[in-house]
Design an enzyme around this catalytic site. Structure first.
Site, PDB file in Angstrom:
ATOM      1  N   HIS A  44       0.873  -1.176   0.000  1.00 58.76           N
ATOM      2  CA  HIS A  44       0.000   0.000   0.000  1.00 58.76           C
ATOM      3  C   HIS A  44       0.913   1.229   0.000  1.00 58.76           C
ATOM      4  O   HIS A  44       1.132   1.833   1.048  1.00 58.76           O
ATOM      5  CB  HIS A  44      -0.883  -0.036   1.253  1.00 58.76           C
ATOM      6  CG  HIS A  44      -1.972   0.980   1.272  1.00 58.76           C
ATOM      7  ND1 HIS A  44      -3.157   0.781   1.909  1.00 58.76           N
ATOM      8  CD2 HIS A  44      -2.058   2.212   0.724  1.00 58.76           C
ATOM      9  CE1 HIS A  44      -3.924   1.845   1.760  1.00 58.76           C
ATOM     10  NE2 HIS A  44      -3.272   2.724   1.056  1.00 58.76           N
ATOM     11  N   GLU A  74      -2.477  -1.656  -3.330  1.00 60.53           N
ATOM     12  CA  GLU A  74      -3.609  -0.902  -2.808  1.00 60.53           C
ATOM     13  C   GLU A  74      -3.279   0.579  -2.795  1.00 60.53           C
ATOM     14  O   GLU A  74      -2.117   0.956  -2.642  1.00 60.53           O
ATOM     15  CB  GLU A  74      -3.870  -1.272  -1.346  1.00 60.53           C
ATOM     16  CG  GLU A  74      -4.179  -2.710  -1.102  1.00 60.53           C
ATOM     17  CD  GLU A  74      -4.240  -3.012   0.399  1.00 60.53           C
ATOM     18  OE1 GLU A  74      -4.704  -4.092   0.734  1.00 60.53           O
ATOM     19  OE2 GLU A  74      -3.795  -2.169   1.206  1.00 60.53           O
ATOM     20  N   HIS A 194      -8.024  -6.151   6.880  1.00 59.12           N
ATOM     21  CA  HIS A 194      -7.863  -5.172   7.960  1.00 59.12           C
ATOM     22  C   HIS A 194      -8.159  -5.793   9.306  1.00 59.12           C
ATOM     23  O   HIS A 194      -9.275  -6.235   9.568  1.00 59.12           O
ATOM     24  CB  HIS A 194      -8.719  -3.903   7.781  1.00 59.12           C
ATOM     25  CG  HIS A 194      -7.912  -2.680   8.097  1.00 59.12           C
ATOM     26  ND1 HIS A 194      -7.592  -2.306   9.382  1.00 59.12           N
ATOM     27  CD2 HIS A 194      -7.293  -1.801   7.288  1.00 59.12           C
ATOM     28  CE1 HIS A 194      -6.841  -1.230   9.344  1.00 59.12           C
ATOM     29  NE2 HIS A 194      -6.626  -0.902   8.080  1.00 59.12           N
ATOM     30  N   GLY A 217      -1.456  -7.881   7.264  1.00 63.82           N
ATOM     31  CA  GLY A 217      -0.137  -7.308   7.490  1.00 63.82           C
ATOM     32  C   GLY A 217       0.206  -7.174   8.958  1.00 63.82           C
ATOM     33  O   GLY A 217       1.065  -7.881   9.483  1.00 63.82           O
TER      34      GLY A 217
END
Ligand code: PXP
Length: 242
Positions: A44, A74, A194, A217
């Site tokens: 990201h 992302e 998330h 992550g």
């Protein structure tokens, strides 16, 4: 249905950047994650390059074996971001609505309010043969709009699920379970991410049909540190005193 695990490596880049050297090596980490079974690598990149840098995004693009491992980028669809992903051509682009200085993504798209903005962007990305996912919550009308404007997949923002899970997991999962069923009916693929972790992931998978991919992550890196600690302390001690 097999669900792919895509490992988000932002935190590895954050650690590297804190020291100004190439340790840990982000490319090597991606390579080893794949060696140990990761089925995707997610990044990201943010405009301030506080973790993943532009150069990392390009290097990973040149280096990842996308026949065995998906590359997911992302980000907020700024002109710069669109230009970058069209050059790199990852397996998947996941569009998130957060502004460049956001600490982390904390909400999904309002596809109804942003219909025209997103439709144009999706059109451009699709013209480059890119698979595109929209980061979303569970509102049926917004999911339907995601399909109408041409998204291939949605990625559920699972922050709320993770927060509610400790109190009442049945209540936490309900909106995701029914929204995923709705996505199957309208023919749009489902990813999620998330705050998923070793405690809440299995229940999510058991209740959310046709889950194609999760990207994880923060918790995964925390687990690497904790589960590695037990091995690493004795390794250093042996060097000192054996
Ligand atoms: N999906 C999106 C859109 C994200 O922004 C993030 C965090 O970078 C994740 C998934 C992964 O979340 P976590 O780091 O909590 O696993």
């Amino acid at each position: 249905m097999h669900t792919k695990l895509s490992v988000n490596i932002n935190k590895i880049a954050l650690l590297r950047n804190s020291r100004g050297s190439n340790i840990p090596d982000v490319l090597q980490f991606a390579k080893d994650a794949i060696r140990y079974g990761a089925e995707g690598i997610t990044i990201h990149p943010r405009e301030d390059e506080r973790h993943i840098k532009r150069v990392d995004a390009f290097e990973l693009g040149a280096f990842l074996p996308t026949d065995v491992c998906e590359y997911n980028i992302e980000g907020y669809p700024s002109a710069e971001f669109i230009k970058m992903v069209c050059k790199i051509k990852p397996t998947q682009v996941t569009l998130v609505p957060d502004l460049p200085d956001a600490l982390t993504s904390s909400e999904g798209w309002d596809t109804i309010q942003q219909e025209h903005f997103l439709k144009d962007i999706l059109h451009e990305l699709k013209s480059h043969d890119l698979r595109v996912a929209l980061f979303m919550e569970t509102d049926f009308k917004k999911l339907e709009m995601a399909k109408q404007i041409g998204a291939d997949r949605i990625e559920f923002y699972t922050g709320q699920y993770a927060e509610d899970f400790a109190d009442n997991k049945e209540r936490a999962i309900k909106p995701f379970e029914s929204a995923a069923l709705f996505c199957s009916e309208i023919g749009i693929g489902v990813n999620a991410g998330h705050d998923l972790n070793l405690d809440n992931l299995k229940f999510f998978k058991q209740h959310v049909p046709n889950l194609l991919e999760v990207s994880i992550g923060h918790a995964l890196v925390r687990d690497c540190l904790y589960l590695g600690l037990e091995n690493v302390i004795p390794m250093y001690k042996r060097l000192l005193n054996d």
